[in-house]
Design a protein around this motif. Structure first.
Motif, mmCIF file in Angstrom:
data_model
loop_
_atom_site.group_PDB
_atom_site.id
_atom_site.type_symbol
_atom_site.label_atom_id
_atom_site.label_comp_id
_atom_site.label_asym_id
_atom_site.label_seq_id
_atom_site.Cartn_x
_atom_site.Cartn_y
_atom_site.Cartn_z
ATOM 1 N N GLU A 283 0.884 -1.179 0.000
ATOM 2 C CA GLU A 283 0.000 0.000 0.000
ATOM 3 C C GLU A 283 0.911 1.215 0.000
ATOM 4 O O GLU A 283 2.053 1.141 0.439
ATOM 5 N N TRP A 284 0.394 2.362 -0.461
ATOM 6 C CA TRP A 284 1.198 3.596 -0.435
ATOM 7 C C TRP A 284 1.544 3.932 1.010
ATOM 8 O O TRP A 284 0.679 3.937 1.877
ATOM 9 N N HIS A 285 2.819 4.220 1.238
ATOM 10 C CA HIS A 285 3.271 4.571 2.590
ATOM 11 C C HIS A 285 4.468 5.509 2.499
ATOM 12 O O HIS A 285 5.119 5.603 1.453
ATOM 13 N N TRP A 286 4.774 6.183 3.605
ATOM 14 C CA TRP A 286 5.887 7.133 3.644
ATOM 15 C C TRP A 286 7.155 6.443 4.107
ATOM 16 O O TRP A 286 7.123 5.613 5.012
ATOM 17 N N ASP A 287 8.262 6.840 3.477
ATOM 18 C CA ASP A 287 9.569 6.331 3.885
ATOM 19 C C ASP A 287 10.565 7.477 3.836
ATOM 20 O O ASP A 287 10.656 8.167 2.825
ATOM 21 N N ARG A 288 11.276 7.697 4.921
ATOM 22 C CA ARG A 288 12.303 8.748 4.900
ATOM 23 C C ARG A 288 13.462 8.262 4.039
ATOM 24 O O ARG A 288 13.903 7.107 4.151
ATOM 25 N N ILE A 289 13.954 9.150 3.175
ATOM 26 C CA ILE A 289 15.028 8.748 2.264
ATOM 27 C C ILE A 289 16.317 8.531 3.059
ATOM 28 O O ILE A 289 16.740 9.381 3.840
ATOM 29 N N ASN A 290 16.888 7.356 2.857
ATOM 30 C CA ASN A 290 18.059 6.921 3.615
ATOM 31 C C ASN A 290 19.194 6.638 2.649
ATOM 32 O O ASN A 290 19.027 6.689 1.428
ATOM 33 N N HIS A 291 20.379 6.366 3.195
ATOM 34 C CA HIS A 291 21.340 5.684 2.344
ATOM 35 C C HIS A 291 21.596 4.310 2.917
ATOM 36 O O HIS A 291 21.809 4.122 4.106
ATOM 37 N N TRP A 292 21.495 3.379 2.005
ATOM 38 C CA TRP A 292 21.640 1.966 2.326
ATOM 39 C C TRP A 292 23.090 1.619 1.993
ATOM 40 O O TRP A 292 23.435 1.302 0.869
ATOM 41 N N LEU A 293 23.920 1.775 3.039
ATOM 42 C CA LEU A 293 25.347 1.506 2.877
ATOM 43 C C LEU A 293 25.591 0.017 3.109
ATOM 44 O O LEU A 293 24.722 -0.684 3.627
ATOM 45 N N ASP A 294 26.766 -0.431 2.752
ATOM 46 C CA ASP A 294 27.055 -1.843 2.977
ATOM 47 C C ASP A 294 27.060 -2.150 4.481
ATOM 48 O O ASP A 294 26.747 -3.256 4.889
ATOM 49 N N GLY A 295 27.382 -1.126 5.307
ATOM 50 C CA GLY A 295 27.449 -1.339 6.753
ATOM 51 C C GLY A 295 26.159 -1.027 7.494
ATOM 52 O O GLY A 295 26.150 -1.047 8.719
ATOM 53 N N GLY A 296 25.094 -0.709 6.794
ATOM 54 C CA GLY A 296 23.834 -0.410 7.474
ATOM 55 C C GLY A 296 23.065 0.671 6.736
ATOM 56 O O GLY A 296 23.587 1.308 5.827
ATOM 57 N N THR A 297 21.826 0.884 7.158
ATOM 58 C CA THR A 297 20.955 1.851 6.496
ATOM 59 C C THR A 297 20.694 3.014 7.447
ATOM 60 O O THR A 297 20.267 2.798 8.582
ATOM 61 N N PHE A 298 20.963 4.237 6.979
ATOM 62 C CA PHE A 298 20.843 5.421 7.828
ATOM 63 C C PHE A 298 20.051 6.507 7.113
ATOM 64 O O PHE A 298 20.248 6.741 5.921
ATOM 65 N N ASP A 299 19.167 7.195 7.871
ATOM 66 C CA ASP A 299 18.409 8.301 7.292
ATOM 67 C C ASP A 299 19.358 9.399 6.843
ATOM 68 O O ASP A 299 20.338 9.695 7.520
ATOM 69 N N ARG A 300 19.038 9.991 5.705
ATOM 70 C CA ARG A 300 19.913 11.043 5.171
ATOM 71 C C ARG A 300 19.410 12.422 5.558
ATOM 72 O O ARG A 300 18.216 12.626 5.810
ATOM 73 N N GLU A 301 20.330 13.404 5.585
ATOM 74 C CA GLU A 301 19.976 14.814 5.711
ATOM 75 C C GLU A 301 20.945 15.611 4.859
ATOM 76 O O GLU A 301 22.067 15.167 4.595
ATOM 77 N N TRP A 302 20.476 16.764 4.379
ATOM 78 C CA TRP A 302 21.270 17.591 3.470
ATOM 79 C C TRP A 302 21.382 18.990 4.057
ATOM 80 O O TRP A 302 20.354 19.601 4.389
ATOM 81 N N GLU A 303 22.610 19.489 4.139
ATOM 82 C CA GLU A 303 22.826 20.827 4.650
ATOM 83 C C GLU A 303 22.876 21.782 3.464
ATOM 84 O O GLU A 303 23.746 21.663 2.592
ATOM 85 N N ILE A 304 21.928 22.722 3.436
ATOM 86 C CA ILE A 304 21.861 23.687 2.346
ATOM 87 C C ILE A 304 22.355 25.021 2.886
ATOM 88 O O ILE A 304 21.751 25.590 3.794
ATOM 89 N N GLU A 305 23.476 25.491 2.352
ATOM 90 C CA GLU A 305 24.150 26.649 2.941
ATOM 91 C C GLU A 305 23.580 27.982 2.481
ATOM 92 O O GLU A 305 23.703 28.980 3.177
ATOM 93 N N ALA A 306 22.969 28.013 1.308
ATOM 94 C CA ALA A 306 22.405 29.276 0.816
ATOM 95 C C ALA A 306 21.091 29.001 0.104
ATOM 96 O O ALA A 306 20.926 27.954 -0.524
ATOM 97 N N ALA A 307 20.168 29.939 0.206
ATOM 98 C CA ALA A 307 18.906 29.813 -0.520
ATOM 99 C C ALA A 307 19.213 29.760 -2.013
ATOM 100 O O ALA A 307 20.160 30.399 -2.478
ATOM 101 N N GLY A 308 18.424 29.002 -2.740
ATOM 102 C CA GLY A 308 18.651 28.951 -4.183
ATOM 103 C C GLY A 308 18.074 27.708 -4.813
ATOM 104 O O GLY A 308 17.304 26.978 -4.194
ATOM 105 N N ASP A 309 18.452 27.501 -6.058
ATOM 106 C CA ASP A 309 17.902 26.388 -6.827
ATOM 107 C C ASP A 309 18.713 25.119 -6.612
ATOM 108 O O ASP A 309 19.943 25.152 -6.590
ATOM 109 N N THR A 310 17.997 24.019 -6.455
ATOM 110 C CA THR A 310 18.640 22.714 -6.286
ATOM 111 C C THR A 310 18.045 21.754 -7.313
ATOM 112 O O THR A 310 16.996 22.032 -7.893
ATOM 113 N N THR A 311 18.738 20.649 -7.514
ATOM 114 C CA THR A 311 18.267 19.643 -8.468
ATOM 115 C C THR A 311 18.247 18.284 -7.782
ATOM 116 O O THR A 311 19.281 17.819 -7.296
#
Ligand code: CA
Ligand code: CA
Length: 217
Positions: free
Chosen positions: A130-158
């Motif tokens: 069923e449709w469900h929410w999942d926080r985007i993680n990185h699935w490393l070989d040593g384990g799976t960890f939730d990701r976060e991104w530090e954005i230093e300035a306002a602006g356009d991202t891709t």
């Protein structure tokens, strides 16, 4: 009496400031099917249970595997610096249809993860039919960890989400500066009409429009 009113009034205003400081974070939801670029075999498909009635995927049957071709790309304006998390509304039938590649530039390297296979950008999607929410993680070989991104300035991202395994389904992307891992606390949500308004100096624009209206133009 007057002094008491003044004190109470000041306290009230401080209370408002505190409350708004806590409850105003940046958040935005985007329909996956509204991506700025969709590269096949990633395609838009219909599902009445999906937000907006549509989602994206590389079409496939359960357990067939395959993948590593096609993507969706979003141009996202971030209005204020901060640390952000992403959630995806997803559907993943089985262990052969439960992963994507996620690169969010300029914070991430703009490498083609489908070719490099860099696990830093591998998202192990939570299974569920069923449709469900999942926080985007990185699935490393040593384990799976939730990701976060530090954005230093306002602006356009891709943000590019690439197919890793066929048949992994994506309905909505939710961006937030609430870094809690608790879904109930973050309350990721489907898009609202105001999510599609680009925040470019709205006051200045409105003032211009009103002035023009007043002048009868
Ligand atoms: Ca898998
Ligand atoms: Ca959707």
């Amino acid at each position: 009496m007057r002094f008491k009113t003044l004190v109470l009034g000041t306290l009230f205003i401080f209370g408002l400031l505190l409350t708004s400081g806590i409850s105003y974070g940046y958040e935005r939801a985007i329909e996956a099917e509204m991506a700025d670029m969709i590269e096949e075999p990633m395609i838009v498909a219909d599902d009445p249970n999906a937000s907006g009635g549509q989602f994206v995927w590389a079409e496939g049957e359960p357990l067939t595997g395959g993948g590593d071709a096609g993507s969706v790309t979003f141009n996202i304006h971030i209005p204020e610096p901060g640390t952000y998390a992403l959630w995806g509304k997803v559907l993943a039938w089985d262990g052969n249809s439960d992963s994507f590649w996620v690169n969010w530039m300029p914070m991430d390297s703009d490498e083609n993860s489908q070719e490099t296979g860099n696990t830093e950008f591998r998202w192990g999607v939570a299974g569920g039919s069923e449709w469900h929410w999942d926080r985007i993680n990185h699935w490393l070989d040593g384990g799976t960890f939730d990701r976060e991104w530090e954005i230093e300035a306002a602006g356009d991202t891709t943000l590019r989400i690439g197919v890793r395994e066929d048949a992994t389904m994506l309905d909505v992307i939710y961006i937030t500066d609430n870094l809690s891992e608790d879904e109930a606390e973050v309350s990721p949500r489907d898009p609202l009409p105001e999510d599609s308004i680009t925040p470019v100096e709205p006051q200045a624009k409105l003032a211009t429009t009103w002035a023009a209206l007043k002048a009868g133009r």
